[in-house]
Design a protein around this motif. Sequence first.
Motif, PDB file in Angstrom:
ATOM      1  N   GLY A 203       0.830  -1.194   0.000  1.00  0.00           N
ATOM      2  CA  GLY A 203       0.000   0.000   0.000  1.00  0.00           C
ATOM      3  C   GLY A 203       0.869   1.250   0.000  1.00  0.00           C
ATOM      4  O   GLY A 203       2.089   1.195  -0.140  1.00  0.00           O
ATOM      5  N   MET A 204       0.241   2.390   0.177  1.00  0.00           N
ATOM      6  CA  MET A 204       0.961   3.662   0.197  1.00  0.00           C
ATOM      7  C   MET A 204       1.465   3.903   1.621  1.00  0.00           C
ATOM      8  O   MET A 204       0.671   4.030   2.556  1.00  0.00           O
ATOM      9  N   VAL A 205       2.788   3.951   1.782  1.00  0.00           N
ATOM     10  CA  VAL A 205       3.385   4.003   3.117  1.00  0.00           C
ATOM     11  C   VAL A 205       4.320   5.205   3.225  1.00  0.00           C
ATOM     12  O   VAL A 205       5.198   5.404   2.377  1.00  0.00           O
ATOM     13  N   ASP A 206       4.134   5.981   4.252  1.00  0.00           N
ATOM     14  CA  ASP A 206       4.994   7.134   4.522  1.00  0.00           C
ATOM     15  C   ASP A 206       6.159   6.680   5.393  1.00  0.00           C
ATOM     16  O   ASP A 206       6.017   6.477   6.599  1.00  0.00           O
ATOM     17  N   THR A 207       7.324   6.525   4.777  1.00  0.00           N
ATOM     18  CA  THR A 207       8.510   6.073   5.502  1.00  0.00           C
ATOM     19  C   THR A 207       9.454   7.226   5.831  1.00  0.00           C
ATOM     20  O   THR A 207      10.597   6.996   6.243  1.00  0.00           O
ATOM     21  N   THR A 208       8.985   8.450   5.671  1.00  0.00           N
ATOM     22  CA  THR A 208       9.874   9.609   5.816  1.00  0.00           C
ATOM     23  C   THR A 208      10.347   9.826   7.252  1.00  0.00           C
ATOM     24  O   THR A 208      11.307  10.551   7.482  1.00  0.00           O
ATOM     25  N   GLY A 209       9.705   9.207   8.215  1.00  0.00           N
ATOM     26  CA  GLY A 209      10.131   9.342   9.604  1.00  0.00           C
ATOM     27  C   GLY A 209      11.501   8.753   9.866  1.00  0.00           C
ATOM     28  O   GLY A 209      12.149   9.089  10.860  1.00  0.00           O
ATOM     29  N   THR A 210      11.964   7.854   8.957  1.00  0.00           N
ATOM     30  CA  THR A 210      13.299   7.269   9.109  1.00  0.00           C
ATOM     31  C   THR A 210      14.234   7.711   7.997  1.00  0.00           C
ATOM     32  O   THR A 210      15.256   7.072   7.747  1.00  0.00           O
ATOM     33  N   SER A 214      16.795  11.989  11.630  1.00  0.00           N
ATOM     34  CA  SER A 214      15.615  12.297  12.445  1.00  0.00           C
ATOM     35  C   SER A 214      14.364  12.554  11.618  1.00  0.00           C
ATOM     36  O   SER A 214      13.466  13.251  12.057  1.00  0.00           O
ATOM     37  N   GLY A 215      14.302  11.984  10.422  1.00  0.00           N
ATOM     38  CA  GLY A 215      13.121  12.155   9.598  1.00  0.00           C
ATOM     39  C   GLY A 215      13.223  13.365   8.692  1.00  0.00           C
ATOM     40  O   GLY A 215      14.137  14.187   8.808  1.00  0.00           O
ATOM     41  N   ASP A 216      12.258  13.474   7.782  1.00  0.00           N
ATOM     42  CA  ASP A 216      12.266  14.549   6.786  1.00  0.00           C
ATOM     43  C   ASP A 216      10.861  15.153   6.693  1.00  0.00           C
ATOM     44  O   ASP A 216      10.012  14.639   5.956  1.00  0.00           O
ATOM     45  N   PRO A 217      10.584  16.220   7.427  1.00  0.00           N
ATOM     46  CA  PRO A 217       9.251  16.830   7.418  1.00  0.00           C
ATOM     47  C   PRO A 217       8.818  17.294   6.025  1.00  0.00           C
ATOM     48  O   PRO A 217       7.626  17.202   5.688  1.00  0.00           O
ATOM     49  N   GLU A 218       9.746  17.788   5.226  1.00  0.00           N
ATOM     50  CA  GLU A 218       9.398  18.253   3.884  1.00  0.00           C
ATOM     51  C   GLU A 218       8.939  17.086   3.009  1.00  0.00           C
ATOM     52  O   GLU A 218       7.939  17.190   2.285  1.00  0.00           O
ATOM     53  N   ALA A 219       9.659  15.966   3.091  1.00  0.00           N
ATOM     54  CA  ALA A 219       9.256  14.787   2.329  1.00  0.00           C
ATOM     55  C   ALA A 219       7.917  14.250   2.825  1.00  0.00           C
ATOM     56  O   ALA A 219       7.078  13.799   2.036  1.00  0.00           O
ATOM     57  N   HIS A 220       7.703  14.309   4.134  1.00  0.00           N
ATOM     58  CA  HIS A 220       6.418  13.884   4.700  1.00  0.00           C
ATOM     59  C   HIS A 220       5.278  14.717   4.123  1.00  0.00           C
ATOM     60  O   HIS A 220       4.236  14.179   3.717  1.00  0.00           O
ATOM     61  N   ALA A 221       5.473  16.033   4.050  1.00  0.00           N
ATOM     62  CA  ALA A 221       4.442  16.918   3.495  1.00  0.00           C
ATOM     63  C   ALA A 221       4.161  16.580   2.035  1.00  0.00           C
ATOM     64  O   ALA A 221       3.007  16.651   1.579  1.00  0.00           O
ATOM     65  N   THR A 222       5.201  16.186   1.301  1.00  0.00           N
ATOM     66  CA  THR A 222       5.026  15.803  -0.102  1.00  0.00           C
ATOM     67  C   THR A 222       4.146  14.575  -0.222  1.00  0.00           C
ATOM     68  O   THR A 222       3.249  14.519  -1.073  1.00  0.00           O
TER      69      THR A 222
END
Length: 274
Positions: A203-210, A214-222
């Motif tokens: 499925g669609m998984v947001d792995t930007t926390g790793t 310490s994660g990537d907030p900009e990638a998470h927003a994308t």
Amino acid sequence: MLTVYSSPPLANMAGSTYAIIGASRGIGLEFVRQLAARPDTTVFAVVRNASTSTHLNAAVKDLQNVHILEGDRTATQMSELSGGKLDCVIHNGARLDSLFSGFDDFDDMAALDADFTKSFQVNALGVIHSISAFLPLLRASTASLKKIVVISTGGADYKRVLEWNNLDMVGYCVTKAAGLMATTKWALKLKDEGFVVTSLNPGMVDTTGTYGESGDPEAHATWVALADEWKRAGIPVVLQTPEQSVTLQLKVIDTLNPSDNGVLLHHDERAQRA
């Protein structure tokens, strides 16, 4: 050179043994976490570079049933640690560079060829190499059903690509489709040896926390924006955390049976690719 981290070798290792290929972060890391929490379970976390796998090292530092392996002799060292057997391989490797590129996003055909070749090496040949490397250990398993699971994508399924009108992600989808076919070929080869070999869409998984340290907030927003865009276009996606996706994936893996051999399953259903 192979590097081994965590607990010492265990003779006559009992219980279930799993190898997670691509375990440094994201989905692979979550497989390690959830499987390691099970009683009588040993997990081999296979990574390219153990010293830089900071999220994995932090997650397993106090666990005695997780071994982090890297290098060309991983299968040999795994055999020494496991007593020569392995019950399940979960292959989670993927190349995500230029993930959202379409045909027109490359400067020329040479650039496209170079990108596709790199993706093919990871997304298709990587599947073949992993299964081949760990096959002797899997064949030695005494489990009633030996399992090989390749983490795939809905983008490898031409029906979903057509349904979603997915014009971009060309390198990723084409080479993951090749990986899907490679998995199916292995399924045919091993079907009479007590194996189930299957592809699994997480499925669609947001792995930007790793991402990074310490994660990537900009990638998470994308990813959040992309999920919203796809929903507005009528594509039924749910952006999940790795924990949510892996919890559902393990329900599928735990209940695999011979009829699942060679097909693409989805994390939230047991629908086969018709």
